[in-house]
Design a protein around this motif. Structure first.
Motif, PDB file in Angstrom:
ATOM      1  N   VAL A 236       0.858  -1.204   0.000  1.00 60.70           N
ATOM      2  CA  VAL A 236       0.000   0.000   0.000  1.00 60.70           C
ATOM      3  C   VAL A 236       0.884   1.241   0.000  1.00 60.70           C
ATOM      4  O   VAL A 236       0.661   2.194  -0.754  1.00 60.70           O
ATOM      5  N   ALA A 237       1.952   1.197   0.817  1.00 58.12           N
ATOM      6  CA  ALA A 237       2.837   2.378   0.886  1.00 58.12           C
ATOM      7  C   ALA A 237       3.484   2.612  -0.480  1.00 58.12           C
ATOM      8  O   ALA A 237       3.533   3.745  -0.975  1.00 58.12           O
ATOM      9  N   ARG A 238       3.930   1.505  -1.120  1.00 64.05           N
ATOM     10  CA  ARG A 238       4.577   1.695  -2.426  1.00 64.05           C
ATOM     11  C   ARG A 238       3.577   2.255  -3.432  1.00 64.05           C
ATOM     12  O   ARG A 238       3.864   3.215  -4.165  1.00 64.05           O
ATOM     13  N   ALA A 239       2.360   1.736  -3.401  1.00 61.11           N
ATOM     14  CA  ALA A 239       1.347   2.235  -4.346  1.00 61.11           C
ATOM     15  C   ALA A 239       1.072   3.713  -4.080  1.00 61.11           C
ATOM     16  O   ALA A 239       1.018   4.540  -4.989  1.00 61.11           O
ATOM     17  N   ALA A 240       0.973   4.067  -2.797  1.00 56.45           N
ATOM     18  CA  ALA A 240       0.692   5.473  -2.460  1.00 56.45           C
ATOM     19  C   ALA A 240       1.843   6.355  -2.929  1.00 56.45           C
ATOM     20  O   ALA A 240       1.627   7.434  -3.486  1.00 56.45           O
ATOM     21  N   LYS A 241       3.062   5.851  -2.774  1.00 53.23           N
ATOM     22  CA  LYS A 241       4.204   6.679  -3.173  1.00 53.23           C
ATOM     23  C   LYS A 241       4.165   6.913  -4.687  1.00 53.23           C
ATOM     24  O   LYS A 241       4.400   8.022  -5.164  1.00 53.23           O
ATOM     25  N   ASP A 242       3.804   5.844  -5.434  1.00 50.41           N
ATOM     26  CA  ASP A 242       3.716   6.060  -6.881  1.00 50.41           C
ATOM     27  C   ASP A 242       2.583   7.020  -7.207  1.00 50.41           C
ATOM     28  O   ASP A 242       2.621   7.754  -8.185  1.00 50.41           O
ATOM     29  N   GLU A 243       1.568   7.012  -6.350  1.00 50.18           N
ATOM     30  CA  GLU A 243       0.396   7.853  -6.588  1.00 50.18           C
ATOM     31  C   GLU A 243       0.695   9.326  -6.244  1.00 50.18           C
ATOM     32  O   GLU A 243      -0.188  10.170  -6.321  1.00 50.18           O
TER      33      GLU A 243
ATOM     34  N   PHE B 246       2.092  10.333  -3.118  1.00 50.02           N
ATOM     35  CA  PHE B 246       2.280  10.577  -1.677  1.00 50.02           C
ATOM     36  C   PHE B 246       3.725  10.277  -1.332  1.00 50.02           C
ATOM     37  O   PHE B 246       4.047   9.268  -0.714  1.00 50.02           O
ATOM     38  N   ALA B 247       4.639  11.196  -1.728  1.00 51.51           N
ATOM     39  CA  ALA B 247       6.069  10.874  -1.621  1.00 51.51           C
ATOM     40  C   ALA B 247       6.639  11.307  -0.284  1.00 51.51           C
ATOM     41  O   ALA B 247       7.780  11.001   0.040  1.00 51.51           O
ATOM     42  N   TYR B 248       5.855  12.042   0.521  1.00 53.44           N
ATOM     43  CA  TYR B 248       6.408  12.647   1.739  1.00 53.44           C
ATOM     44  C   TYR B 248       5.812  11.913   2.930  1.00 53.44           C
ATOM     45  O   TYR B 248       4.597  11.977   3.178  1.00 53.44           O
ATOM     46  N   LEU B 249       6.669  11.158   3.635  1.00 61.18           N
ATOM     47  CA  LEU B 249       6.189  10.451   4.835  1.00 61.18           C
ATOM     48  C   LEU B 249       6.248  11.435   6.002  1.00 61.18           C
ATOM     49  O   LEU B 249       7.327  11.761   6.507  1.00 61.18           O
ATOM     50  N   ALA B 250       5.102  11.972   6.399  1.00 61.82           N
ATOM     51  CA  ALA B 250       5.133  12.979   7.458  1.00 61.82           C
ATOM     52  C   ALA B 250       5.431  12.311   8.795  1.00 61.82           C
ATOM     53  O   ALA B 250       6.323  12.747   9.524  1.00 61.82           O
TER      54      ALA B 250
ATOM     55  N   ARG C  17       1.208   8.646   8.213  1.00 61.15           N
ATOM     56  CA  ARG C  17       0.629   9.835   7.565  1.00 61.15           C
ATOM     57  C   ARG C  17       1.511  10.185   6.373  1.00 61.15           C
ATOM     58  O   ARG C  17       2.663  10.575   6.537  1.00 61.15           O
ATOM     59  N   LEU C  18       0.953  10.003   5.181  1.00 62.20           N
ATOM     60  CA  LEU C  18       1.686  10.345   3.949  1.00 62.20           C
ATOM     61  C   LEU C  18       1.028  11.568   3.333  1.00 62.20           C
ATOM     62  O   LEU C  18      -0.200  11.669   3.311  1.00 62.20           O
TER      63      LEU C  18
ATOM     64  N   ALA D   4      15.839  14.689   0.050  1.00 61.49           N
ATOM     65  CA  ALA D   4      15.299  15.520   1.136  1.00 61.49           C
ATOM     66  C   ALA D   4      13.842  15.149   1.392  1.00 61.49           C
ATOM     67  O   ALA D   4      13.415  14.988   2.539  1.00 61.49           O
ATOM     68  N   VAL D   5      13.085  14.957   0.311  1.00 62.95           N
ATOM     69  CA  VAL D   5      11.666  14.589   0.500  1.00 62.95           C
ATOM     70  C   VAL D   5      11.583  13.188   1.093  1.00 62.95           C
ATOM     71  O   VAL D   5      10.817  12.908   2.017  1.00 62.95           O
ATOM     72  N   ASP D   6      12.465  12.290   0.616  1.00 66.79           N
ATOM     73  CA  ASP D   6      12.402  10.905   1.083  1.00 66.79           C
ATOM     74  C   ASP D   6      12.721  10.799   2.574  1.00 66.79           C
ATOM     75  O   ASP D   6      12.200   9.946   3.283  1.00 66.79           O
TER      76      ASP D   6
END
Lengths: 118, 187, 139, 369
Positions: C35-42, C44-48, C64-65, D214-216
Motif C-alpha cells: 500500500v505504501a509503495r502504491a501510495a508513493k507512486d500515486e 504521496f512521496a512525503y512520509l510525514a 501519515r503520507l 530531502a523529500v524521502d
C-alpha cells in the motif's frame, strides 16, 4: 663587553625565579581533590571507546615535515633580517642561496606529489 | 518519589578524597597561632576569593530553553563579560557549571562525569525550575527531579526560563558565597 | 484515490473514508508495504509521520503520507497486538521511516521486521517497559 | 577515491552531548578515517522528558505550556499546531482579529528563531561578532513578546479559540518601527557573511542534500527549500489568514549550507512583509471565541499543522470525550532533520560537520520531546 652578558644572566635569572614562584604558589594555594573520574579523558561527557593510537594516512606526516622545514627556515630569517643592514651585500646573497636550496626542496616535494591532499 | 539514580553516579555528599584542605590550609592553622598570623591569612583569603569570584569561567552546558536565556544573558544586552564570566567549551578550563535545562536520566551520568572532570574549586548553578527540582516535568518518568541529586549545587535560580536579570542575580549571590570562603576549610 | 486502493488491494483495505483533506484507511498489516509503495507512486512521496496509539484493546500504528501536488493526507492505520506486535518496516519504501519506527518500538513495543537497526532511540538502552502504553504507570 | 596504498584504521569519536556547536544535547558518533567522516550515528534522547506521556495526564488547557518547551525558539508555532488540532475537534473558530494577531506572533517568532540561527551558525564558523549582532537584533522582538504575552521565550500566547490577551497600547507602532529597523541590518549581515571569503569557502558546496532525498527523508522547511523543493505549508495548506497575504516562498537550488542559510535570510524579509500587511489590515473586535469553561472535545482525532521556522510541525490530538486527551503526538521537523544528518555528513571533513549541523538548525527540545 662584560655587562652585555650580565643582561642575559639577569634575564634568565628573572625567568627562572618567576617560574619557581608561580608554580609553588599555585601548588600551595590550589585545593587537591584527585579522583579517578577527573583523570579520565574528556570526550564531551562520554567514556571514550577505542584509542587514538591508530594508523593515519601518511599525507599528514608529509605535511608535518614540510611545515617544520619551512618554519625553521623562517626562524633563521628573523635574526638575518635585523642585522642585514650592517652585514652588507654578501649576507643578502648568502641568504638567497639558502632560500634557493629550500625552494629546490619544495619543488622536489611538489613534483613527487607530496603536496597532493586527496 | 525516590528515583533510581543511574548506578555510576555517586551521591554528591561522598567526596572522593578526605583532605580537602590545601597544603596552605594545613600550614594556615599553624600560622594563625602566631600573633598577627590571622591578619596575614585573611588577606590571603581576600585575594584568593577576589580572584576566584571575579573570573568564573563557565562551562556551556545548555540543555533546554534556559540555554537560550543563558545565551541572551551572555550576549551584548546583559553581557556576562562584565562579571568576568567567559563561556568555555571544555570542563577542564571552567570552574562554574551552569545546569541550564532539564536533566534526563540518560544525561545524568554524563553530567556527573563532566562535573568530575572540572578542576577544583568548582561551583554549580542550577538554572531554571527543571534543574532545581524537576519543574514542569515533576511527574515525568525520565527526568531527574533536581540536579542536586547528582552534583552539589551552590545557587538555585527559579524561573522557567529565568529572566537574564535573575541569572545575573544568581551569579552575584554565588560571588558573595565565594567571598565568604576561607583557605582554612569552608566556613 | 481510495477507489484505486480498494480495487488494487480488495480485502486488505478494511475500511476507507474521506474527511476533507484526509483519506483515512485501515490496512491489514500484511500488505502495508505494498500500500505504501502504491501510495508513493500515486504522489504521496512525503512520509510525514509514523506514530501509534494504545486503544486499550490493541495498538493502532498510524502512518501519515502527504502528497505535495494535491496537498492530501493519506492516514493509513494498522492494528497490532498490545504485546509483542510485529509489523513490516517501511524503510525499503521511505528512507525517512527508520527513526519514527524506532521511536514507535521504543514507546510502544511494536517491532518492525526488516528494519536495519531495531533499537531504542530515546530511552536508555537498559530501560524496561514501553512508557506510552496505557498500562505503564510512572513509578 | 585514490587507490589506497597503506591501510588506515578508523577511529570512533563522540561529538557528544555537551558540545558548543551541537545546539543542545545531540551526540554524534563519528567514525573517522583521519579527518574524513566515514559514517555518523546520531544518538538522541538526552533531553527526552516524556511530554507525550505527560500530555495524557493533563487537561487540554494545561498542555499548552508544555508545547512551548518543545521548539523553545518559536513557541507560538508549537502552540498554534496544538490549538488548531483542538479547535478542529471542537469545531471552534477564532475571531478574525485573533487570526491576524496569531500570524503576527508566528512571524515574529520566525524572525527571532532565524536571528538565533544566524547568530549560532556564524558563531560556529568563528564569526563571533555576528553572534552578538544577531542576538542584539533579537532583543527588540523579545521586548515585543514581553509586552504582549508577558514572557520572552515561552510565551503561551494562544488559547483554544483565540488569544490569551489582546495587544497592548503602542505595540503596533513598535512593531512597525521594528519592520523598518531590521532590513538594513539584515543586508549588512548578509554582506558581512556571504561576502566573507572564509564563510563562503566553509559553506558553499558543503553538505549536499539532493531534493528527492530531502523529500524521502521527510525534511521540511528551510532544509527542504534549500534543496530547491518549493513547498511551504503557509502556501500549500494555508491556515489562519495566510491565503489572504502576499508573500513568496523562498527557495534556492544549491542544496548546500549556503543555500539553507540564504533561504532563512530571505525568509526573514518575507516575514517582515507579512507582519506589515497584517498590521495594515488588523480588524477590530474580540480576540477569543466563546469556549466552554472546561474544554471537553467530542471523541475523535484531529491533526493541526503549522510551518514552524524549522519546518512542518504537526500535532495529532485524539480525544475520548474526557477532559484529558487520549493521545497527544507532536510531529517535529528537527527529528527528521537529525535522521537525515548521516546522509549529509558522509564524506566531509570534521570542520564541515559543524557547518552542516549548524545549517540544518536543529532544536533538541523538539527532537527528544
Amino acid at each position: 663587553m662584560g655587562n652585555q652578558y650580565a643582561y642575559v644572566a639577569v634575564f634568565t635569572l628573572v625567568g627562572v625565579v618567576f617560574l619557581i614562584v608561580a608554580l609553588t604558589a599555585a601548588w600551595v594555594l590550589r585545593p587537591r581533590r584527585p579522583s579517578k573520574a577527573k583523570y579520565m579523558p574528556y570526550e564531551c561527557g562520554i567514556v571514550p571507546e577505542g584509542d587514538a593510537w591508530n594508523q593515519l594516512n601518511p599525507r599528514y606526516y608529509i605535511f608535518a615535515l614540510l611545515y617544520l622545514l619551512f618554519d625553521v627556515e623562517a626562524a633563521y630569517l628573523y635574526p638575518w633580517a635585523i642585522r642585514v643592514g650592517k652585514l652588507g651585500a654578501y649576507a643578502v646573497v648568502e641568504m638567497f642561496i639558502f632560500l634557493a636550496v629550500l625552494a629546490f626542496g619544495l619543488g622536489y616535494a611538489w613534483r613527487e606529489g607530496g603536496l597532493k591532499w586527496e | 518519589m525516590g528515583i533510581a539514580v543511574p548506578p555510576d553516579v555517586k551521591r554528591p555528599d561522598s567526596p572522593e578524597s578526605e583532605d580537602s584542605l590545601t597544603p596552605l590550609g594545613r600550614t594556615a592553622e599553624v600560622i594563625c597561632r602566631v600573633p598577627g598570623g590571622t591578619i596575614l591569612m585573611t588577606t590571603v583569603d581576600k585575594v584568593l576569593n577576589w580572584g576566584r569570584a571575579s573570573s568564573l569561567w563557565y562551562l556551556t552546558y545548555g540543555l533546554a530553553c534556559c540555554a537560550i536565556e543563558m545565551m541572551c544573558t551572555a550576549a551584548s544586552r546583559w553581557d556576562l563579560d562584565r562579571f568576568g564570566l567567559i563561556y568555555r567549551g571544555t570542563p577542564r578550563q571552567s570552574d562554574l557549571m551552569f545546569v541550564a535545562g532539564t536533566v534526563s536520566k540518560k544525561m545524568a551520568p554524563v553530567l556527573r562525569r563532566l562535573y568530575d572532570q572540572m578542576a577544583d574549586p568548582k561551583y554549580v548553578i542550577a538554572m531554571g525550575g527543571c534543574a532545581c527540582e524537576g519543574g514542569p516535568f515533576h511527574d515525568s518518568y525520565f527526568t531527574v527531579q533536581g540536579v542536586d541529586q547528582i552534583v552539589p549545587v551552590d545557587v538555585y535560580i527559579a524561573g522557567c526560563p529565568p529572566r537574564p536579570e535573575a541569572l545575573i542575580d544568581g551569579i552575584l549571590k554565588l560571588q558573595e558565597k565565594i567571598n565568604r570562603e576561607s583557605v582554612r576549610g569552608k566556613k | 484515490m481510495l477507489e484505486k486502493l480498494k480495487a488494487q488491494f480488495g480485502d486488505a483495505i478494511e475500511s476507507a473514508e474521506e474527511a476533507g483533506r484526509e483519506l483515512r484507511v485501515q490496512v491489514a498489516p500484511r500488505s502495508l508495504v505494498q500500500v505504501a509503495r502504491a501510495a508513493k507512486d500515486e504522489g504521496f512521496a512525503y512520509l510525514a509521520d509514523i506514530t501509534a496509539m494504545d486503544t486499550n484493546d490493541a495498538l493502532r500504528v498510524v502512518y501519515r503520507l502527504i502528497s505535495f501536488a494535491t496537498g492530501r493526507h493519506l492516514v493509513a492505520s494498522a492494528l497490532a497486538p498490545r504485546a509483542g506486535g510485529r509489523l513490516p518496516s517501511l524503510t525499503a519504501v521511505f528512507r525517512g521511516a527508520e527513526w519514527p519506527e524506532r521511536e514507535v518500538y521504543d514507546m510502544f513495543g511494536v517491532r518492525f521486521d526488516g528494519h536495519p537497526d531495531m533499537r531504542r532511540i530515546l530511552l536508555t538502552d537498559d530501560w524496561e517497559g514501553h512508557p506510552l502504553l496505557k498500562t505503564w504507570q510512572t513509578k | 577515491m585514490t587507490q589506497r596504498l597503506t591501510p588506515t584504521e578508523t577511529m570512533v569519536l563522540n561529538m557528544g552531548p555537551q558540545h558548543p556547536s551541537t545546539h543542545g544535547v545531540l551526540r554524534l558518533q563519528l567514525t573517522l578515517d583521519g579527518e574524513v567522516v566515514l559514517d555518523c550515528m546520531p544518538v538522541i534522547g538526552y533531553l527526552h522528558r516524556g511530554i507525550e506521556k505527560i500530555g495524557e495526564a493533563r487537561t487540554y488547557p494545561q498542555i499548552l505550556p508544555y508545547t512551548d518547551r518543545l521548539d523553545y525558539l518559536s513557541s507560538a508555532s508549537n502552540n498554534l499546531a496544538y490549538v488548531q488540532a483542538v479547535e478542529k475537534l471542537m469545531g471552534v473558530e477564532a475571531p478574525e482579529r485573533a487570526k491576524y494577531l496569531r500570524v503576527i506572533l508566528l512571524e515574529l517568532n520566525r524572525i527571532a528563531s532565524h536571528l538565533m540561527f544566524v547568530a549560532t551558525f556564524a558563531n560556529d564558523l568563528a564569526a563571533t561578532t555576528v553572534f552578538l549582532y544577531g542576538l542584539r537584533e533579537r532583543e527588540p522582538i523579545m521586548d515585543l513578546f514581553e509586552m504582549w504575552t508577558g514572557a520572552r521565550l515561552t510565551q503561551s500566547g494562544l488559547r483554544v479559540g483565540g488569544l490569551a490577551r489582546d495587544i497592548p497600547e503602542g505595540f503596533v507602532d513598535k512593531a512597525r518601527e521594528y519592520c523598518t529597523f531590521l532590513p538594513p541590518r539584515l543586508d549588512e549581515y548578509d554582506r558581512l557573511l556571504s561576502g566573507n571569503r572564509i564563510f563562503r569557502v566553509r559553506t558553499e558546496g558543503i553538505g549536499i542534500l539532493p531534493p528527492e532525498e530531502a523529500v524521502d527523508y521527510g525534511c521540511s522547511g528551510p532544509t527542504l527549500r534549500g534543496s530547491g523543493v518549493r513547498y511551504d505549508i503557509r502556501r500549500d495548506e494555508p491556515y489562519e489568514v495566510y491565503d489572504q497575504l502576499e508573500f513568496d516562498v523562498v527557495t534556492t537550488s544549491t542544496c548546500d549550507c549556503m543555500g539553507r542559510y540564504a533561504v532563512r535570510m530571505q525568509e526573514m524579509r518575507q516575514s517582515l512583509r507579512i507582519i506589515q500587511q497584517c498590521l495594515d489590515r488588523l480588524p477590530e473586535g474580540e480576540v477569543i471565541a466563546k469556549v466552554p469553561r472546561t474544554i471537553r472535545p467530542p471523541a475523535g482525532e484531529a491533526y493541526g499543522r503549522v510551518e514552524s521556522p524549522r519546518g512542518d510541525f504537526g500535532c495529532w490530538v485524539v480525544s475520548d470525550g474526557g477532559p484529558q486527551p487520549a493521545r497527544v503526538r507532536f510531529r517535529t521537523p528537527s527529528f527528521y532533520h537529525v535522521a537525515a544528518l548521516p546522509r549529509m555528513l558522509r564524506g566531509w571533513k570534521i570542520g564541515d560537520v559543524v557547518a552542516i549541523l549548524g545549517s540544518v538548525d536543529v532544536v533538541l527540545g523538539e527532537v527528544d520531546r
